[in-house]
Design an enzyme around this catalytic site. Structure first.
Site, mmCIF file in Angstrom:
data_model
loop_
_atom_site.group_PDB
_atom_site.id
_atom_site.type_symbol
_atom_site.label_atom_id
_atom_site.label_comp_id
_atom_site.label_asym_id
_atom_site.label_seq_id
_atom_site.Cartn_x
_atom_site.Cartn_y
_atom_site.Cartn_z
ATOM 1 N N ASP A 329 0.808 -1.220 0.000
ATOM 2 C CA ASP A 329 0.000 0.000 0.000
ATOM 3 C C ASP A 329 0.840 1.269 0.000
ATOM 4 O O ASP A 329 0.448 2.274 -0.592
ATOM 5 C CB ASP A 329 -0.957 0.002 1.194
ATOM 6 C CG ASP A 329 -2.168 -0.897 0.968
ATOM 7 O OD1 ASP A 329 -2.437 -1.266 -0.191
ATOM 8 O OD2 ASP A 329 -2.844 -1.230 1.950
ATOM 9 N N ASN A 416 -9.912 0.655 -0.613
ATOM 10 C CA ASN A 416 -11.001 0.179 0.249
ATOM 11 C C ASN A 416 -10.712 0.303 1.727
ATOM 12 O O ASN A 416 -11.626 0.479 2.527
ATOM 13 C CB ASN A 416 -11.356 -1.274 -0.094
ATOM 14 C CG ASN A 416 -10.164 -2.201 -0.023
ATOM 15 O OD1 ASN A 416 -9.061 -1.833 -0.456
ATOM 16 N ND2 ASN A 416 -10.352 -3.387 0.500
ATOM 17 N N TYR A 417 -9.431 0.193 2.126
ATOM 18 C CA TYR A 417 -9.104 0.165 3.545
ATOM 19 C C TYR A 417 -8.719 1.533 4.074
ATOM 20 O O TYR A 417 -8.001 2.282 3.419
ATOM 21 C CB TYR A 417 -7.943 -0.800 3.829
ATOM 22 C CG TYR A 417 -8.436 -2.167 4.210
ATOM 23 C CD1 TYR A 417 -9.089 -2.378 5.428
ATOM 24 C CD2 TYR A 417 -8.286 -3.253 3.355
ATOM 25 C CE1 TYR A 417 -9.566 -3.627 5.776
ATOM 26 C CE2 TYR A 417 -8.767 -4.500 3.693
ATOM 27 C CZ TYR A 417 -9.408 -4.687 4.909
ATOM 28 O OH TYR A 417 -9.887 -5.919 5.241
ATOM 29 N N HIS A 475 -2.704 -8.165 6.846
ATOM 30 C CA HIS A 475 -2.144 -6.805 6.813
ATOM 31 C C HIS A 475 -0.825 -6.841 7.589
ATOM 32 O O HIS A 475 -0.818 -7.264 8.747
ATOM 33 C CB HIS A 475 -3.072 -5.795 7.490
ATOM 34 C CG HIS A 475 -4.390 -5.642 6.822
ATOM 35 N ND1 HIS A 475 -4.638 -4.686 5.866
ATOM 36 C CD2 HIS A 475 -5.544 -6.328 6.962
ATOM 37 C CE1 HIS A 475 -5.887 -4.790 5.446
ATOM 38 N NE2 HIS A 475 -6.465 -5.775 6.100
ATOM 39 N N HIS A 642 -6.753 -11.682 8.607
ATOM 40 C CA HIS A 642 -8.141 -11.222 8.611
ATOM 41 C C HIS A 642 -9.049 -12.270 7.977
ATOM 42 O O HIS A 642 -9.031 -12.478 6.767
ATOM 43 C CB HIS A 642 -8.247 -9.883 7.882
ATOM 44 C CG HIS A 642 -9.579 -9.215 8.072
ATOM 45 N ND1 HIS A 642 -9.836 -7.938 7.687
ATOM 46 C CD2 HIS A 642 -10.738 -9.652 8.629
ATOM 47 C CE1 HIS A 642 -11.091 -7.620 7.983
ATOM 48 N NE2 HIS A 642 -11.662 -8.654 8.544
#
Lengths: 691, 691
Positions: A329, A416-417, A475, A642
């Site tokens: 990210d 999205n996060y 993550h 997750h």
């Protein structure tokens, strides 16, 4: 993560507080200003070093002065240091690295130029993501796919997905390509703000980002598009009635006013002083954090620089449309470019102060993010220390010191996060880093509408709504922590708790008692990088510290800071030989220590997009350099596996993890022993009302 | 821990808030009132079942009605249930267990009587600790020891230390003995409130608590008494000046008033409802916690009962004066009897409401603890959920819901350590349990004044002040969590994250892509107790849930709650055959699950003092009973290895650990999706001042 498609439009905000003042000259660690960004752009465009056109700007950030110069500025003199930009630009199919002097913004100078020859590419720009988003509706096979599904081009939006690296030097080498996948955003009269809830499953495009053309296409499977109903999360779409649980509103009031001061981007609060920077890749950067030691009568250094270096998010579905979902990210999309304008009174409490930020867009021009960072005092009702003593003759003594902390917060919404990144400073000398995850799952459209249909099948995720699987993923949030504990030269210490048999022999620590066992501490100072790779879940347990071997307390204990995991200690479960894991192999250990090297900022490497893992934290560490009594950097990864559940739909309740940097024999004693006890303030009958 | 010596004198407090109302009849889980305690005492004293005198009362608590009756009361009818007390009394050298009906306080009736024949004793009473404290100054060898050290009897105070069990049936069987150790509290004109900072090292007494006489004595070594200077922590002794770090004062204001209501001891807030009990051994007890599900339109059960069952604190020094320091703070001393009167505005914020508590003293008479528990809404500045969406055409959507939580807090000060026990309820459906440790180290006097003197020697601790070693130790805080997830019959599920090789074969979940690995989830429902013993640090990682197999979402997912560790996951390192470990063998795993048995409340056994480990959680679990689809209890242990440092002196900054019970497919969707967005409250210019 999922990609940005449009440039973030910053929200207009309430005026920042009067305590924010500006300095005539920038602090050497201040992020580049709009003027400086513009100057850097001008110098690059004017330079003969890059004859090719167009030039796209993928990274423009502060080229930090050398650490000794910054330390000298901060602690000795405040002589003005040159201001330099580091620019990574693409032109002619190459990644160019330039250093530009922008001290005189009207006369910027390119100081150096290099072309990156290795694997990997810089971050995507927002502009190319937007441009790519316009390609599918012009691509006939895609239009055929839509037609077969009864959809119109205006019903869908597509995003750029990094494609990772899966072996070979072939197609990717020098070819900056990405995948695109699409979502149904309209059609049938329904709209939803939940971009990710209605995937156009089965369709994948490959785009050449330099030619800006579709170069590959696959329409492999068709799955029902999940319904729009129930996917929205906007207040005006889900209510009224707002029948969710409601707490009474509460507001922090500071009767003596705010307790911190902001001077430029330097924050001073209680015993802490630090600088809040900003970088388009890392987002918030905390520098030069030092704590005042009242007993020693001096300010003492703790953290030279800390930031989130990478967030690696691998998904766990090996299928054609999903196997490459292994996002970095920070390195691929940027946490700074993803910084959300914080909502006063919602993202941060009413007593917060805000800071804006600037980054460069793909054309090199400055983009302002208003309210990119907030700073506030947190009154969570915790206790800093307490004791009640009932053993004294004739009296009961109770002493309590309530706790207040200072939080520096930024939210990076990478598609999205939403990652809320908190740096929390405590008067006891701790720095706590917390990352809180909210936002929206990456979802896969499936024919499944009931869990019973999935028995005996690996859906690679969990059914979170009809026709909707929340795909399993991880993550890994990796922090770069250049601790300088009371000085630059530090060592890394493992205090391992060792189960010990009572030998009954005093020479070996035993005693002639019925006790059969105990634990003791084996102290090991890491000599080289290999000694400092730690799986915090592994046995035996240990306390991990960064210490300054030359600074000892009067009692002779070595001054240090412990790193204390606070939940979310997952490590990667991918195979070592799997491509995504090779690109982020550092995610198998939470802790690494490297010698300070100004080039080693990015855990996934300088060029993370389609990287091969040959320039990452693990690769550096493999050199096994000496790390004893020298300037070292601690890397810590917060990790979460997750497994989605229905509560994560349509938007996830926050999940948090983090760690604390906690002083250990840094102070001579509890630094809060001489704090004033609380007064008898009592606001119970306060008539204060919202203004 | 270290023992109480004097009975806690409750501090007078500000009047409780007007929202606290009383009900005409007690709730069936209300703790025994002063009247009921008095009635129970009267019945025991009047009973012919215990002819021996004196009778000392070691435990008087609510003998809870059967669970079906309580559930019926809470959810069906509110018929009045009988009120019964469970009394554990010592008389004639025996431990007597009596059940007493106190429904009619004027005519209490003993319902049953039994004599405990096994190992172990009930908790110490405060009175016998005080009486024992008076023995050493009358014991000539002790006076000789003092004289040799130049101390007067008035200079020292002594405490009762549980002696544990170290094999055999001999001296301990039926003989309730304890050790005593002493501290210098005065002399030379100096006093300190730090009872534990100046140990009279080397002197150990053994007392017979029934004969109340010294029966053993050892003066083995002499160490310098640490100086008093620097040990105090009282504000009026350490200042002025108060030159410690000071944050600006902050107070929570609730413009619409408090958001929770207290009806007797039932608390209702947002979507939560629960009962706050109190027990002299466990301290706070949370019962009948249920959450309103707005989508389902009904209240749903989550936790039937939760409390701290034991705190095991073994020290790691095998020497004569220390090897037996292996405390069970709940079972030997009591967390309820150790409850500190909370300081308004310090232990709890100004918006807190307080509850008093009663327990029985050694004579059976009620003792009131004012402000034993507080309840407050926490506004920590956290975010419940958020999302910013930049991918929608022409707009940026940001929705944020700030978080507020409800905290129920009790502080148990067991001698030197202060345990702040928080139960935090979240609107998203979570219950978070946090234990925060502060207070004072157990310290050992030594000749050492500098760390260099300890090189090559195992001091079994760390030098925290001159002549003062903070001894290595652990804290294991074991929670009893009788989860009833949406009903009574539940199962325990381990969702193990399994690293998986991509077979490229769809039949096994693989796919013909370059991805080589991923993880998937292996779901295992525990059949028996052996399946549910979990080391959360062990590989492979897993998500742990309590589910209700008969309650599924519309999508078919099984309703559950996850237990999520939040730091402090240490397990015991003692040898399995060591006596303290045999008494607390459950501390090698953080998670156990047992079938509900109303007799199985205390992880260390009903009679923990000098227990042999034959009636503890591990012993029960060894029966390996079925735990599938039945009423089960989850046990979770928060564990910390404590390697002291100088910051822990003279009083420790708070260290916290805990876990969260988090809904997982319990709700059909994020239960906060229909919450109202925050208004535009802005108190920045509030003129509110301290009243």
């Amino acid at each position: 993560m999922l990609p940005l498609i449009l440039v973030v439009i910053s929200v207009t905000v309430a005026g920042a507080d009067g305590t924010v003042t500006s300095t005539p000259h920038p602090h050497p660690l201040d992020p580049l200003s709009a003027v400086e960004l513009t100057a850097a752009r001008a110098a690059v465009l004017a330079s003969a070093l890059i004859p090719a056109r167009p030039i796209s700007f993928h990274y423009v950030g502060l080229d930090e002065p050398d650490k000794p110069d910054v330390l000298s500025y901060a602690y000795t003199s405040t002589s003005i240091l040159p201001r330099r930009a580091l620019v990574v630009a693409r032109a002619g199919g190459q990644s160019h690295e330039l250093r530009v002097d922008v001290t005189a913004a009207s006369a910027p100078t390119v100081l150096s130029h290099a072309v990156h020859r290795g694997a990997g590419f810089p971050m995507f720009t927002a502009e190319e993501q937007v441009a790519a988003g316009a390609l599918p509706p012009q691509y006939p096979p895609f239009l055929d796919s839509l037609r077969r599904r009864g959809l119109a081009p205006r019903d869908v939006g597509c995003g750029v997905f990094s494609m990772g690296w899966f072996g070979g030097e072939g197609v990717e080498k020098g070819r900056r390509r990405a995948k695109m996948q699409c979502f149904v955003v309209g059609g049938g009269g329904v709209t939803t703000a939940n971009f990710y809830a209605r995937p156009l499953e089965g369709v994948t495009l490959v785009v050449d980002l330099e030619a800006m053309a579709v170069v590959g296409y696959s329409d492999r499977v068709v799955a029902p598009v999940p319904k729009a109903e129930g996917t929205d999360y906007r207040a005006d779409m889900v209510g009224p009635p707002f029948n969710g649980p409601a707490a009474a509103p509460g507001v922090v009031v500071q009767p003596e006013g705010r307790g911190f001061h902001v001077d430029g981007r330097v924050v001073r609060w209680a015993n802490w002083e630090f600088h809040v920077g900003f970088d388009m890749r890392a987002g918030p950067v905390i520098s030069l954090a030092s704590v005042y030691d009242a007993d020693a009568g001096r300010r003492r250094r703790v953290l030279y620089r800390g930031f989130v270096s990478e967030i690696f998010v691998p998904y766990m579905d090996p299928e054609e449309e999903w196997y490459f979902h292994t996002f970095m990210d920070a390195g691929e999309y940027g946490l700074g470019t993803a910084a959300s304008s914080l909502q006063p009174g919602a993202d941060c409490p009413d007593n917060a102060v805000y800071m804006d930020a600037y980054y460069a867009d793909g054309d090199g021009m400055p983009v302002k993010v208003e309210n990119a960072t907030c700073v506030f005092e947190r009154y969570a009702g915790d206790v800093a220390w307490r004791h009640t003593e009932a053993a004294l003759p004739g009296q009961v003594v109770t002493e309590v010191r309530p706790d207040a902390t200072l939080v520096v917060r930024t939210v990076a919404t990478v598609g999205n996060y939403d990652y809320t990144l908190d740096w929390e400073f405590k008067t006891a000398g701790s720095i706590k880093c917390v990352v809180s995850l909210s936002g929206i799952l990456e979802m896969k459209a499936t024919p499944y509408t009931h869990a019973d249909q999935i028995v005996g099948v690996d859906a690679h995720g969990a059914l979170v709504a009809e026709n909707t699987v929340g795909v399993y993923h991880d993550h890994f949030v990796t922090y770069h922590l250049d601790l300088d504990v009371d000085g630059t030269d530090n060592s890394f210490v493992k205090n391992t708790f060792v189960a010990t048999r009572n030998t009954r022999d005093p020479a070996t620590g035993g005693a002639a008692t019925p006790r059969r066992s105990y634990w003791t501490v084996r102290r090991e100072v890491a000599e080289t990088e290999a000694d400092a790779r730690v799986d915090v879940n592994g046995a035996p347990p240990a306390e991990l510290l960064v210490v300054n071997p030359s600074r000892r307390t009067k009692l002779g204990n070595v001054a240090g800071y412990r790193v204390v995991p606070a939940g979310a200690t997952a490590a990667s479960l991918l195979a070592d030989d799997d491509y995504p894991q090779r690109r982020a192999s550092y995610t198998k250990k939470q802790v690494w220590v490297t010698p300070y090297d100004r080039a080693e900022k990015w855990a996934s490497g300088m060029y993370a997009e389609q990287s091969h893992g040959d320039d990452d934290l693990a690769a550096w560490s493999a050199r096994n350099r000496a790390i004893k009594d020298t300037d070292i950097v601690l890397w810590y990864t917060v990790g979460l596996h997750h497994l989605p559940c229905q509560e994560d739909f349509p938007v996830m309740p926050t999940v948090s993890g983090g760690f604390e940097l906690r002083p250990s024999n840094f102070f001579e004693r509890n630094p809060l022993i001489r704090t004033r006890p609380p007064g008898n303030s009592n606001f119970q009958n306060c008539s204060c009302r919202a203004g």
